[in-house]
Scaffold this motif. Structure first.
Motif, short mmCIF file in Angstrom:
data_model
loop_
_atom_site.label_atom_id
_atom_site.label_comp_id
_atom_site.label_asym_id
_atom_site.label_seq_id
_atom_site.Cartn_x
_atom_site.Cartn_y
_atom_site.Cartn_z
N GLU A 26 0.85 -1.19 0.00
CA GLU A 26 0.00 0.00 0.00
C GLU A 26 0.89 1.23 0.00
O GLU A 26 1.24 1.77 1.05
CB GLU A 26 -0.90 0.00 1.24
N PRO A 28 2.38 4.76 -2.74
CA PRO A 28 2.05 5.53 -3.93
C PRO A 28 2.42 4.76 -5.21
O PRO A 28 3.52 4.21 -5.29
CB PRO A 28 2.91 6.79 -3.77
N LEU A 31 5.85 5.18 -6.87
CA LEU A 31 6.95 4.57 -6.12
C LEU A 31 7.04 3.08 -6.43
O LEU A 31 8.13 2.54 -6.70
CB LEU A 31 6.74 4.79 -4.61
N THR A 118 14.85 -0.75 2.63
CA THR A 118 14.07 -0.92 3.86
C THR A 118 13.15 -2.14 3.77
O THR A 118 13.03 -2.93 4.71
CB THR A 118 13.23 0.34 4.13
N GLN A 122 11.93 -5.94 5.90
CA GLN A 122 10.56 -6.32 6.21
C GLN A 122 10.25 -7.72 5.68
O GLN A 122 9.63 -8.53 6.39
CB GLN A 122 9.60 -5.28 5.59
N LEU B 117 20.66 4.16 7.54
CA LEU B 117 19.44 3.36 7.44
C LEU B 117 19.73 1.88 7.71
O LEU B 117 19.08 1.22 8.52
CB LEU B 117 18.82 3.56 6.05
N LEU B 144 9.83 -1.37 12.41
CA LEU B 144 10.68 -0.28 11.91
C LEU B 144 10.66 -0.24 10.38
O LEU B 144 10.55 0.83 9.77
CB LEU B 144 12.13 -0.45 12.41
N ALA B 145 10.78 -1.43 9.76
CA ALA B 145 10.78 -1.48 8.30
C ALA B 145 9.46 -0.96 7.74
O ALA B 145 9.43 -0.21 6.76
CB ALA B 145 11.04 -2.91 7.82
N LYS B 146 8.36 -1.32 8.40
CA LYS B 146 7.06 -0.84 7.93
C LYS B 146 6.94 0.67 8.10
O LYS B 146 6.42 1.37 7.23
CB LYS B 146 5.93 -1.52 8.72
N ALA B 148 9.29 2.85 8.16
CA ALA B 148 10.27 3.64 7.40
C ALA B 148 10.19 3.41 5.90
O ALA B 148 10.66 4.24 5.12
CB ALA B 148 11.68 3.29 7.90
N GLY B 149 9.62 2.28 5.48
CA GLY B 149 9.71 1.87 4.08
C GLY B 149 8.63 2.43 3.17
O GLY B 149 8.05 3.48 3.44
N PRO B 150 8.35 1.71 2.07
CA PRO B 150 7.40 2.19 1.05
C PRO B 150 6.00 2.43 1.60
O PRO B 150 5.30 3.31 1.12
CB PRO B 150 7.39 1.08 0.00
N GLU B 151 5.58 1.68 2.61
CA GLU B 151 4.24 1.88 3.18
C GLU B 151 4.27 2.90 4.31
O GLU B 151 3.24 3.24 4.87
CB GLU B 151 3.68 0.54 3.71
N VAL B 154 8.93 6.52 3.48
CA VAL B 154 9.29 6.76 2.07
C VAL B 154 8.03 7.02 1.24
O VAL B 154 8.01 7.91 0.39
CB VAL B 154 10.11 5.59 1.48
N GLY B 155 6.97 6.26 1.53
CA GLY B 155 5.70 6.50 0.84
C GLY B 155 5.19 7.92 1.07
O GLY B 155 4.73 8.59 0.14
#
Lengths: 294, 294
Positions: A26, A28, A31, A118, A122, B117, B144-146, B148-151, B154-155
């Motif tokens: 979930e 953007p 990305l 990152t 996960q 990171l 932490l990964a959740k 900090a990451g794409p979701e 960063v998202g």
């Protein structure tokens, strides 16, 4: 199973899995698109293949390695995206396709790299096979962070950058390659051994194998950069030479580089003998890396 | 202990610890210098303080949070270094000091961010208190990964970037802040609760608290960016406005933004009541965040 079949099967599996890992995020859409663009750019998938081959060598079901194979490929891909940036190597092409920042812009390329790095942690934390304990996950993430971080890949990248335009000693060149390329290749093998519940001594022998294999990989790359075919390797021949980067052929002559290639290949194989994996796919992969033409 | 004392004590502890984490790294000296430069740039250390305050709220020894406090601050610092890059916000100053790339160059700033990171995960994996189980470490790294990451962060950063120059809805603005700022603030609280072996329901209430606190933090930042004192906040007043970024005051008028600030503050406090932490330092920190002048 012969190597060619194994490589093909592993490559197909990982290339099916990678888009799935991204699609359910979930995040953007741009990305996700930028992350997937570089993940889908092909390549030999050497690192995931090494992981799966290690599981195979220990007679384990390769399925338990899926998440971590994706994690390794994501981490590798992040490093390529950041390496290609204008502030770094400033490359327009990667595997014959425009680099990430050429398509998505610099800011998005930086963020796509950050996201892949990152997300790789996960993915490991989310492994849910009953054979994978929390202790194994912690070890897998710890080794990954060491292999990829300031004492590993990033450290090697900095040393490489600082060595540009200078004439390096063989020791300095080996430091760069041990960390810039070797640590993540080594991790791929170690991670397989951890998942396979290998003994501590076996893991340490395989760590030494990985280090040698990393050098083999890099020396061969340097040689291909001079003797290879641009269409096969996906970038102009001699492109590293133009940036005044130290290479094995530049430091040792082409004959000297080939001698080193031979030497490190033999050492790598010795470590496989030490753990009685001389008949495994890891042996065949070592030969494959030495003999590849791209 | 009163809040002022606690803030001072926590800030001092974390600022002593951060250089130690870097100094023992076997990595190229310039890389370590670049990492430490931005880690040492000061700031309020809100995230580590939140973690330590959560441990305090649950009557736990704050010492067990040291590694993770450093990890959170490293992760936050990486995000600032990358945000400041020319391809991103192109900022020359951060907390009144030249930004990382202004001192070390763009390539090193990218790599120092990558290193911080990655190292943050290593630090968590290396926690060695007998009270910290492997299961807790996995959860701490996964969250932490959740975050900090794409979701997560960063998202949020991508959404922020894509929203520049556009007029956003309140929902879009909240998405950006939930992820860009909120997720890591929330993580700081959650991580403390995990370490304190809080119940699952308590963790979920604190997650909602963190989300509200993140919005409080951001709305207050937007207000200070207009009403604040440049010397106090370490960057020119109105600097976000110049980049045509959507802000709460721009979207809702200054009065509307202050109303929202009040609303989210109250909701944050409700969640603390729900877990009977209304007399803890978390309550005092919430007020502190609302009332701060920089």
């Amino acid at each position: 199973m012969d190597l060619k079949q194994f490589l093909q099967k592993s490559k197909t599996e990982i290339e099916q899995q990678l888009p799935e890992c991204i699609s359910h995020l979930e995040a953007p859409p741009t990305l996700k698109e930028a992350m997937l663009y570089s993940l889908s750019a092909g390549g030999k998938r050497v690192r995931p293949v090494l992981l799966l081959a290690t599981l195979h060598a220990f007679n384990r079901d390769e399925k338990i390695g899926t998440n971590i194979a994706c994690a390794i490929e994501m981490l590798h891909t992040y490093s390529l995206i950041h390496d290609d940036l204008p502030a770094m190597d400033d490359d327009d092409l990667r595997r014959g396709k425009p680099t990430n920042h050429k398509v998505f812009g610099e800011a998005m390329a930086i963020l796509a790299g950050d996201a892949l790095l990152t997300y790789s942690f996960q993915l490991i934390s989310e492994m849910n096979s009953p054979n994978v304990t929390d202790g194994m996950k912690v070890k897998l993430m710890q080794e990954l962070a060491k292999a990829a971080g300031p004492e590993g890949m990033v450290g090697g990248q900095v040393a490489d950058m600082e060595g540009e335009g200078k004439s390096l000693t063989l020791e300095e060149l080996e430091y760069i390659h041990d960390h810039k390329t070797g640590d993540l290749l080594t991790y791929s093998v170690i991670a397989g051994a951890i998942l396979a519940e290998a003994k501590e001594e076996e893991i340490e022998q395989l760590r030494l194998f990985g280090k040698e294999l990393g050098l083999v990989f890099q020396i061969k790359d340097d040689i291909l950069d001079i003797e290879g075919d641009a269409a096969m390797i996906g970038k102009p021949v001699g492109s590293d030479f133009g940036k005044e980067k130290s290479t094995y052929p530049a430091l040792l002559t082409m004959d000297g580089a080939k001698e080193k290639l031979f030497e490190h290949t033999n050492r790598a194989k010795e470590y496989l003998y030490n753990v009685k994996l001389e008949n495994s796919l890891l042996m065949a992969i070592t030969d494959y890396i030495v003999e590849r033409d791209h």
